[in-house]
Design an enzyme around this catalytic site. Structure first.
Site, PDB file in Angstrom:
ATOM      1  CG  MET A  30      -1.916  -1.172   1.177  1.00 58.79           C
ATOM      2  SD  MET A  30      -3.455  -0.840   2.030  1.00 58.79           S
ATOM      3  CE  MET A  30      -2.873  -0.624   3.701  1.00 58.79           C
ATOM      4  N   GLY A  31       2.163   1.075  -0.293  1.00 57.04           N
ATOM      5  CA  GLY A  31       3.052   2.235  -0.411  1.00 57.04           C
ATOM      6  C   GLY A  31       3.527   2.766   0.926  1.00 57.04           C
ATOM      7  CD  GLU A  35      15.776  -1.429   4.351  1.00 56.92           C
ATOM      8  OE1 GLU A  35      15.906  -2.657   4.212  1.00 56.92           O
ATOM      9  OE2 GLU A  35      16.083  -0.625   3.463  1.00 56.92           O
ATOM     10  CG  HIS A  37       6.851  -1.951   2.251  1.00 52.19           C
ATOM     11  ND1 HIS A  37       6.799  -0.818   3.024  1.00 52.19           N
ATOM     12  CD2 HIS A  37       5.597  -2.465   2.274  1.00 52.19           C
ATOM     13  CE1 HIS A  37       5.581  -0.646   3.486  1.00 52.19           C
ATOM     14  NE2 HIS A  37       4.818  -1.634   3.049  1.00 52.19           N
ATOM     15  N   GLY A 146       4.890 -10.277   4.206  1.00 49.14           N
ATOM     16  CA  GLY A 146       5.629 -10.134   5.449  1.00 49.14           C
ATOM     17  C   GLY A 146       4.962 -10.862   6.603  1.00 49.14           C
ATOM     18  CB  SER A 185       2.929   2.502   6.187  1.00 49.09           C
ATOM     19  OG  SER A 185       3.556   1.617   5.282  1.00 49.09           O
ATOM     20  NE  ARG A 186      -3.152   1.733   9.506  1.00 46.28           N
ATOM     21  CZ  ARG A 186      -3.569   0.699   8.765  1.00 46.28           C
ATOM     22  NH1 ARG A 186      -2.909  -0.445   8.800  1.00 46.28           N
ATOM     23  NH2 ARG A 186      -4.635   0.814   8.003  1.00 46.28           N
TER      24      ARG A 186
END
Ligand code: AMP
Length: 281
Positions: A30-31, A35, A37, A146, A185-186
């Site tokens: 989701m962008g 690291e 990803h 992941g 990301s969050r």
């Protein structure tokens, strides 16, 4: 790196790659890459001729009160990070992915209702449906996920097996910050103070590993200890702590050879998840 926004263009490129006998490794994201990803992308690069990364913030996997609108986005930075690692970056719009009112959804029974599925109704159906669509578009030989999202990995492995997708499903270890906080990301939602306090999840996982190493097998006891431990952190509010079978995700009462410990904890207003496999040595 070629950037593709349309499904039909991507299909054409994939067709031509396949005709030339190239293997395709696929990393759906989701962008707002980190690291975690990139570890998947590197592995995909090692094992395949061509790597396709998708960036698609999938509205179908967000609940009405969740953070779809505010989900962090930085395409320019993502593109820079992927240069040299990825061959094809697929960035479809929501309109491209959901061209008409969809009436078909994938439901991975039971596995989707447990753990995160209890509070995030419809989440895993949204994930499974979009990953199946992406598999049909990208036709990967292997797909990389992941362990950070342990339940998602189990749900998607089941979905791929049930629907006879031929992609090899590869699950990679959790990549962490130096202090142990699982990259996400969050994490950008966390204040500095919350970021420091969020380490309590990792510390809880480690203390459970130590308990098992010291001979604890009773999951109730381990879970109670972790509840007490995490509750001491003022900004932490526990959603769940569970110890389950790695494949079925059903709770286990005694750890035999190994079991999956999962945590979901709100730190301030950010919901974090983390997990570890508890092994009897
Ligand atoms: P997301 O962009 O959050 O949907 O994640 C895309 C993929 O990256 C999923 O398969 C995640 O499980 C994986 N991933 C996210 N964070 C990490 C991490 N810290 N370590 C390893 N994989 C991760």
């Amino acid at each position: 790196m070629k950037i593709v926004k349309s499904i039909s263009v991507l299909r054409k490129v994939v067709c031509s790659l396949k005709r030339r006998g190239k293997t395709i490794g696929f990393v759906p994201t989701m962008g707002f890459l980190h690291e975690g990803h990139l570890s998947l992308v590197r592995r995909a690069k090692k094992e395949n001729d061509v790597v396709v990364v998708s960036i698609y913030i999938n509205p179908a996997q967000f609940g009405p009160k969740e953070d779809f609108k505010n989900y962090p986005r930085d395409l320019r930075r993502d593109t820079r990070l992927l240069r040299g690692l990825c061959d094809l970056l697929f960035i479809p719009s929501v309109k491209e992915m959901v061209a008409q009112e969809s009436r078909t959804f994938i439901e991975v029974r039971r596995l989707s209702d447990l753990l995160c599925g209890r509070t995030r109704k419809g989440h895993f159906s949204g994930v499974a449906t979009v990953v199946a669509k992406l598999f049909n578009i990208v036709a990967p030989d292997a797909a990389y996920f992941g362990q950070k999202d342990a339940q998602q990995a189990v749900v998607l492995e089941q979905m791929a097996a049930d629907l006879n997708f031929s992609a090899k499903m590869v699950v990679m270890p959790v990549v962490r910050e130096k202090n142990g906080l699982a990259m996400s990301s969050r994490n950008v939602y966390l204040s500095d103070k919350e970021k420091a306090e969020a380490v309590v999840l990792f510390q809880a996982l480690k203390s459970a590993e130590h308990m098992v190493a010291a001979g604890s097998r009773d999951t109730k006891k381990i879970i109670r200890t972790l509840y007490d431990f995490i509750s001491r952190t003022p900004s932490a509010r526990i959603d769940y702590i569970e110890i389950v079978d790695k494949k079925t995700l059903e709770s286990v009462s005694t750890i035999k050879r190994e079991a999956l410990l999962l945590l979901a904890v709100h730190v301030g207003s950010t919901r974090l998840i983390d997990n570890t496999i508890l092994k009897v040595k």
